[in-house]
Design an enzyme around this catalytic site. Structure first.
Site, mmCIF file in Angstrom:
data_model
loop_
_atom_site.group_PDB
_atom_site.id
_atom_site.type_symbol
_atom_site.label_atom_id
_atom_site.label_comp_id
_atom_site.label_asym_id
_atom_site.label_seq_id
_atom_site.Cartn_x
_atom_site.Cartn_y
_atom_site.Cartn_z
ATOM 1 N N CYS A 61 0.830 -1.199 0.000
ATOM 2 C CA CYS A 61 0.000 0.000 0.000
ATOM 3 C C CYS A 61 0.874 1.263 0.000
ATOM 4 C CB CYS A 61 -0.976 -0.057 1.178
ATOM 5 S SG CYS A 61 -2.407 0.997 0.998
ATOM 6 N N HIS B 129 -3.693 -5.628 0.803
ATOM 7 C CA HIS B 129 -3.022 -5.981 2.049
ATOM 8 C C HIS B 129 -2.911 -7.496 2.181
ATOM 9 C CE1 HIS B 129 -2.604 -2.023 3.952
ATOM 10 N NE2 HIS B 129 -3.639 -1.703 3.191
ATOM 11 N N GLU C 196 -1.405 -9.105 4.323
ATOM 12 C CA GLU C 196 -1.244 -9.530 5.711
ATOM 13 C C GLU C 196 -2.563 -9.753 6.443
ATOM 14 O OE1 GLU C 196 -0.832 -6.581 4.422
ATOM 15 O OE2 GLU C 196 -0.931 -4.917 5.856
#
Lengths: 311, 189
Positions: free
Chosen positions: B83, B170, B172
């Protein structure tokens, strides 16, 4: 976990620990963990701030205390909280007042806070992140009950052994500590409780409306066997009055929003695809049984951009 | 003590920095988080075998926005920019990030256009989670597109055969269903 227990023992020494039990998973695991480390040096207090789910005090002194295996004192401070919150509409202000009053209530519940050097708090990682991060870089999304709002002149040192864990990790710890599924499987409930699920001003009447609506919703989820598939579900009282027609009569009453989300760690979430029949049953029951509500909506927003709670 | 196998995470203020650490921890790889303001010596001291640049609330062109320590790009180790971190890689290499581009929050579909070992095994229209106002508008010459979102936003790109990788989504977070699978490969690179 053994090393955490050892660390609590080392930190606490011979001092006494006071622990706030909220009825939620985090504080139950926290209390059990501290009790395992220091036994009777721990005293557990539950502050009834009047912003709880229906029947919650009964759950605390009954099922929860029984599962923990030690006593949890229940202290009713609901009148004090409601009067402090009178006329307050700003969500951050509400959180701050509830957080501060919470500590004050604790001090008053134990008569003299000076005997207790430590206050156990079930702060988790996402709480710290949403309150601005460990290093203060992350933007403040919401100040958290466990983190923000603590008065500067607080007389306790904080004991926060869960602060680097995520919720799913806390549940694993709870399981290892031998807490039962129904206690560990409860949906998260925010410290400020219904205080942040009543948009705008908090009044006794609004608390009552929300308690009833929420109870109908949660009951239905359990009845249909979907409670455990959902990370968190609750009702929100939105004091936006909309027009309705009930029994040929025009009504102008509150809106109830239902929210149910899936998540693993609370950091990201998606709205749960509730079956149509459940939605329709819950909506129907709420408008029929809860006076002051004439409209029910379902929240279909993910996190991000929304947060799980509304305030 | 020096961990020869440290993955260094540089935090630009993401909500998810600890999740990045957790994903790397799950690969049994040691990681450390440094704030973006950490001096270069601290980065060197860690002797990282890979670096992750986190997301963050700022816009890369905004005044006072945290910047990338150029030293990171000289380490010669794999770098993953997520990002905002992707945006930093772009500004460093001469790409363009648009602030008034397409915003995406929450669910998005990932359409893989070019294979990469880091995006191996991602099925067509895999679900990813986004949280951005800025997006990459123009890639530098030495970068190649790996994937776009259903809204046409550049979602992943790499250079040097994946040694430097950027994702707009993202990887994660749990709601990025398959994109997370890049961590096993990245952590062991």
């Amino acid at each position: 976990m053994e090393s955490t227990i050892e660390e609590i023992r080392r930190t606490v020494g011979e001092e006494k620990v006071l622990c706030g039990v909220s009825g939620g998973v985090d504080s139950a695991v926290l209390a059990k963990l501290i009790h395992k480390a220091v036994g009777s040096q721990l005293r557990c207090v539950f502050v009834d701030h009047g912003l709880l789910r229906k029947n919650e005090p009964d759950y605390i002194s009954g099922r929860l205390a029984q599962s923990l295996g030690f006593e949890v004192e229940v202290h009713d401070f609901s009148e004090t909280f409601l009067s402090k919150l009178d006329g307050i509409v700003d969500p951050e202000e509400k959180r701050r007042i509830i957080g501060e009053q919470f500590i004050r209530s604790f001090e008053s519940a134990v008569q003299s806070g000076a005997d207790f050097r430590f206050l156990g708090q079930g702060t988790l990682y996402p709480d710290i992140i949403e309150s601005g991060g460990v290093r203060g870089t992350a933007d403040v999304i919401k100040s958290h009950h466990n983190v923000g709002g603590l008065p500067d002149d607080m007389e306790f040192e904080l004991l926060e052994p869960l602060r680097e864990l995520f919720k799913d990790e806390v549940r694993k710890v709870g399981k290892e500590l031998g807490l039962p599924e129904d206690v560990l499987g409860r949906h998260p409930f925010p410290g400020p409780g219904l205080g942040v699920r009543i948009i705008g001003e908090i009044t006794k009447e609004r608390v009552k409306i929300l308690q009833e609506a929420d109870h109908i919703f949660i009951d239905a989820l359990r009845k249909h066997g979907i409670y455990d598939k959902i990370w968190q579900a609750f009702a929100v009282l939105v004091p936006v009055k909309t027009v309705g027609v009930m029994g040929d009569e025009r009504t102008y009453a509150n809106l109830i929003a239902l929210r149910a989300v899936t998540s693993v760690d609370g950091m990201t979430a998606d709205w749960y695809r509730l079956p149509e029949n459940v939605l329709s049953e819950v909506s129907n029951k709420i408008v029929n049984l809860v006076t002051g509500v004439n409209r029910v909506v379902y929240d279909v927003s993910s996190k991000p951009p929304s947060t799980i709670e509304w305030e | 003590m020096l961990h020869k196998q440290t993955v260094l995470i540089i935090d630009y203020g993401s909500q998810y920095t600890q999740l990045i650490a957790r994903r790397i921890r799950e690969q049994n790889v040691y990681s450390e988080i440094l704030p973006h303001s950490a001096p270069s010596e601290e980065i060197l001291q860690r002797n990282p075998k890979a670096v992750v640049l986190s997301g963050g609330p700022d816009s890369v062109y905004a005044e006072g926005a945290p910047v990338l320590d150029p030293l990171v790009m000289e380490l010669g180790v794999p770098i993953l920019g997520i990002c905002y971190g992707f945006g930093l890689l772009m500004t460093h290499d001469g790409g363009v990030v648009m602030s008034n581009g397409q915003r995406e929050y929450g669910f998005a579909e990932l359409a893989v256009e070019n294979g990469s070992r880091l995006l191996n095994g991602i099925t067509e229209k895999s679900q990813v989670w986004m949280s951005h106002g800025d997006a990459v508008d123009m890639l530098p010459e030495n970068w190649s597109v790996l994937a776009r979102s259903g809204n046409g936003v550049l979602a992943a790109a790499e250079r040097d055969g994946g040694v430097v990788l950027g994702t707009q989504f993202h990887p994660e977070v749990v709601h990025t269903v398959e994109g997370r699978e890049l961590f096993p490969t990245f952590s062991l690179m």
